[in-house]
Design a protein around this motif. Structure first.
Motif, PDB file in Angstrom:
ATOM      1  N   ILE A  15      68.253  50.464 159.727  1.00  0.00           N
ATOM      2  CA  ILE A  15      69.078  50.474 157.847  1.00  0.00           C
ATOM      3  C   ILE A  15      69.067  51.460 157.769  1.00  0.00           C
ATOM      4  O   ILE A  15      67.864  51.622 156.889  1.00  0.00           O
ATOM      5  CB  ILE A  15      67.980  49.408 157.539  1.00  0.00           C
ATOM      6  N   PRO A  16      69.798  52.680 156.980  1.00  0.00           N
ATOM      7  CA  PRO A  16      69.820  53.536 156.459  1.00  0.00           C
ATOM      8  C   PRO A  16      69.500  53.371 154.405  1.00  0.00           C
ATOM      9  O   PRO A  16      70.286  53.431 153.771  1.00  0.00           O
ATOM     10  CB  PRO A  16      70.919  54.292 156.539  1.00  0.00           C
ATOM     11  N   LEU A  17      67.803  53.717 154.645  1.00  0.00           N
ATOM     12  CA  LEU A  17      66.878  53.505 153.561  1.00  0.00           C
ATOM     13  C   LEU A  17      66.465  54.716 153.139  1.00  0.00           C
ATOM     14  O   LEU A  17      66.295  54.543 154.357  1.00  0.00           O
ATOM     15  CB  LEU A  17      66.269  52.101 153.609  1.00  0.00           C
ATOM     16  N   ASP A  18      66.300  54.852 151.605  1.00  0.00           N
ATOM     17  CA  ASP A  18      65.864  56.029 151.639  1.00  0.00           C
ATOM     18  C   ASP A  18      64.514  55.605 151.057  1.00  0.00           C
ATOM     19  O   ASP A  18      63.867  54.864 151.010  1.00  0.00           O
ATOM     20  CB  ASP A  18      66.476  56.344 150.031  1.00  0.00           C
ATOM     21  N   LEU A  19      63.474  56.953 151.256  1.00  0.00           N
ATOM     22  CA  LEU A  19      62.032  56.547 151.274  1.00  0.00           C
ATOM     23  C   LEU A  19      61.524  56.543 150.173  1.00  0.00           C
ATOM     24  O   LEU A  19      62.585  56.830 149.175  1.00  0.00           O
ATOM     25  CB  LEU A  19      61.062  57.946 152.497  1.00  0.00           C
TER      26      LEU A  19
END
Length: 64
Positions: A15-19
């Motif tokens: 899942i392309p989530l930001d840190l």
């Protein structure tokens, strides 16, 4: 029957989530928390060994 239907369904690998924080800050927090963990484990283990040593010394020494 549902296994056949789910076999063709694509499942995303990531899942392309930001840190939530910058990566360098997360690494610093990881290292600091690990060092704190090691210190507390050392205190617990060392305190247990010293307590056992004092208990055994007290059992052997019957001056009191």
């Amino acid at each position: 029957m549902t296994a056949f239907l789910q076999a063709g369904t694509p499942v995303p690998r990531d899942i392309p989530l930001d840190l939530p924080l910058p990566e360098w800050l997360l690494v610093v927090l990881l290292v600091v928390s690990f060092l704190a963990h090691i210190i507390f484990v050392n205190l617990m283990l060392g305190g247990s060994v010293l307590t056992l040593w004092a208990q055994l010394k007290g059992l052997k020494d019957k001056r009191i």
